[in-house]
Enzyme design. Structure first.
Site, mmCIF file in Angstrom:
data_model
loop_
_atom_site.group_PDB
_atom_site.id
_atom_site.type_symbol
_atom_site.label_atom_id
_atom_site.label_comp_id
_atom_site.label_asym_id
_atom_site.label_seq_id
_atom_site.Cartn_x
_atom_site.Cartn_y
_atom_site.Cartn_z
ATOM 1 N N GLU A 65 0.830 -1.212 0.000
ATOM 2 C CA GLU A 65 0.000 0.000 0.000
ATOM 3 C C GLU A 65 0.865 1.263 0.000
ATOM 4 O O GLU A 65 0.544 2.244 -0.650
ATOM 5 C CB GLU A 65 -0.950 0.006 1.208
ATOM 6 N N TYR A 148 -6.100 6.074 4.657
ATOM 7 C CA TYR A 148 -6.258 5.078 3.597
ATOM 8 C C TYR A 148 -5.471 3.806 3.919
ATOM 9 O O TYR A 148 -6.001 2.696 3.856
ATOM 10 C CB TYR A 148 -5.820 5.631 2.222
ATOM 11 N N ASP A 166 -10.096 5.274 -1.617
ATOM 12 C CA ASP A 166 -9.014 5.836 -2.433
ATOM 13 C C ASP A 166 -9.631 6.492 -3.671
ATOM 14 O O ASP A 166 -10.855 6.527 -3.814
ATOM 15 C CB ASP A 166 -7.971 4.757 -2.794
#
Ligand code: SF4
Length: 324
Positions: A65, A148, A166
């Site tokens: 990520e 996020y 996102d």
């Protein structure tokens, strides 16, 4: 955003309060209707990305990520594979020399992310017994971890029920459920409330939902040319029904040009350091550095800013190397 702000934002995500009860129920009904075709599409079309392997650790999900924050998933794959092979957990990364970490970051861009990831690894190794916390507030307290990333780790790695938001997810949800183009900029209360409203109640289904909506935004419901004819949501999408109003419109200003910017020059310096021949012993000599960019004032400014950011070290007064 401070940790306190992040927590406050989460508390204000109640869909009924933000969207109103009628809109919330309508979105939930539509979400329930669209779930089956979306999941069927996901089963067939999800890309086989290595971190989607069920054996990937929560730490591996976090690394992916962070790497993909400013970089396309497909470009991240070889870097992620090599990184996880070399540093499979937080403890391994915590002990790595900074120069190796920056070299391994390669052309992923924004190399400060690599140093933040290592800072995060040090905290996880020292304070969390080398295990990523399974708690939102504990995750966002880690260096370099924002809303996020924390949500993505909780949903994708731990299977918790939490909305992941996102750019791709915002675009798909705004189009399909509100019938509006997603204009970009900071995530608003309506977008967060909508993401929560349509998230399936069941935790396992919610994780699949997050991944499937995100993948749909990456592959089908793209920013400029959504492939509505191939979309599993086309039967209920309010944006398609409205004729795709204001398709591609953005609130944010267009991206700055890249050529000639300090960002480009900083990237050239970092690349030169990573590509040094063995006999240079990790040091980019001043005369070699000065051949990298014509504008020497800009070059010096960029070297100084890389030094300020901890991404390089200036040695012997004017030579440069990756930090030890
Ligand atoms: S039908 Fe078109 S606009 Fe609607 S979600 Fe699918 S691709 Fe996006």
């Amino acid at each position: 955003m401070t940790n306190a702000t992040k927590k406050t934002k989460r508390r204000h995500d109640d869909p009924d309060a933000v969207l109103g009860v009628t809109r919330t129920r309508a979105a939930q009904r539509l979400g329930a209707r669209l779930r089956r075709p979306l999941f069927a599409w996901w089963d067939v079309h999800a890309r086989a990305l290595p971190w989607r392997d069920a054996r990937t650790s929560p730490w591996g999900v976090l690394v992916c990520e962070i790497m993909s924050q400013q970089t396309q998933m497909s470009r991240v794959v070889p870097y992620w594979n090599a990184w996880m092979e070399r540093w499979p957990d937080a403890a391994a990364l915590a002990d790595a020399p900074r120069a190796d970490v920056l070299a391994a970051w390669g052309r992923l861009g924004y190399p400060r992310r690599a140093l933040r990831l290592q800072e995060c690894a040090r905290v996880v190794a020292a304070e969390c017994r080398d295990e990523l916390p399974r708690d939102y507030d504990a995750l966002v307290a880690l260096p370099g971890v924002g809303d996020y990333t924390a949500s993505a780790v909780l949903s994708f790695a731990y299977g918790e029920r939490i909305a992941v938001i996102d750019t791709n997810i915002r675009r798909v949800l705004s189009r399909a459920f509100l019938g509006e183009e997603s204009l970009g900029g900071a995530t608003g209360a309506v977008e967060r409330a909508l993401a929560n409203a349509v998230l399936p109640r069941d935790a396992a289904a919610s994780a699949t939902w997050n991944q499937a909506v995100m993948e749909l935004g990456a592959l089908v419901c793209t920013a400029k040319q959504p492939a509505c004819a191939d979309c599993p949501l086309r039967g209920g999408c309010l944006f398609l029904a409205a004729g795709l109003p204001h398709l591609g419109e953005r609130r944010t200003r267009p991206r700055q040009r890249f050529a000639g910017t300090d960002r480009q020059v900083r990237g050239i310096i970092m690349q030169a350091l990573r590509d040094l021949p063995e006999d240079a012993h990790g040091v980019l000599r001043h005369e070699d550095a000065s051949r990298l960019w014509k504008d020497t004032a800009q070059l010096d400014r960029c070297i100084a800013s890389l030094d300020d950011d901890g991404l390089v070290e200036i040695v012997s007064g004017h030579d440069v190397r990756l930090p030890a």
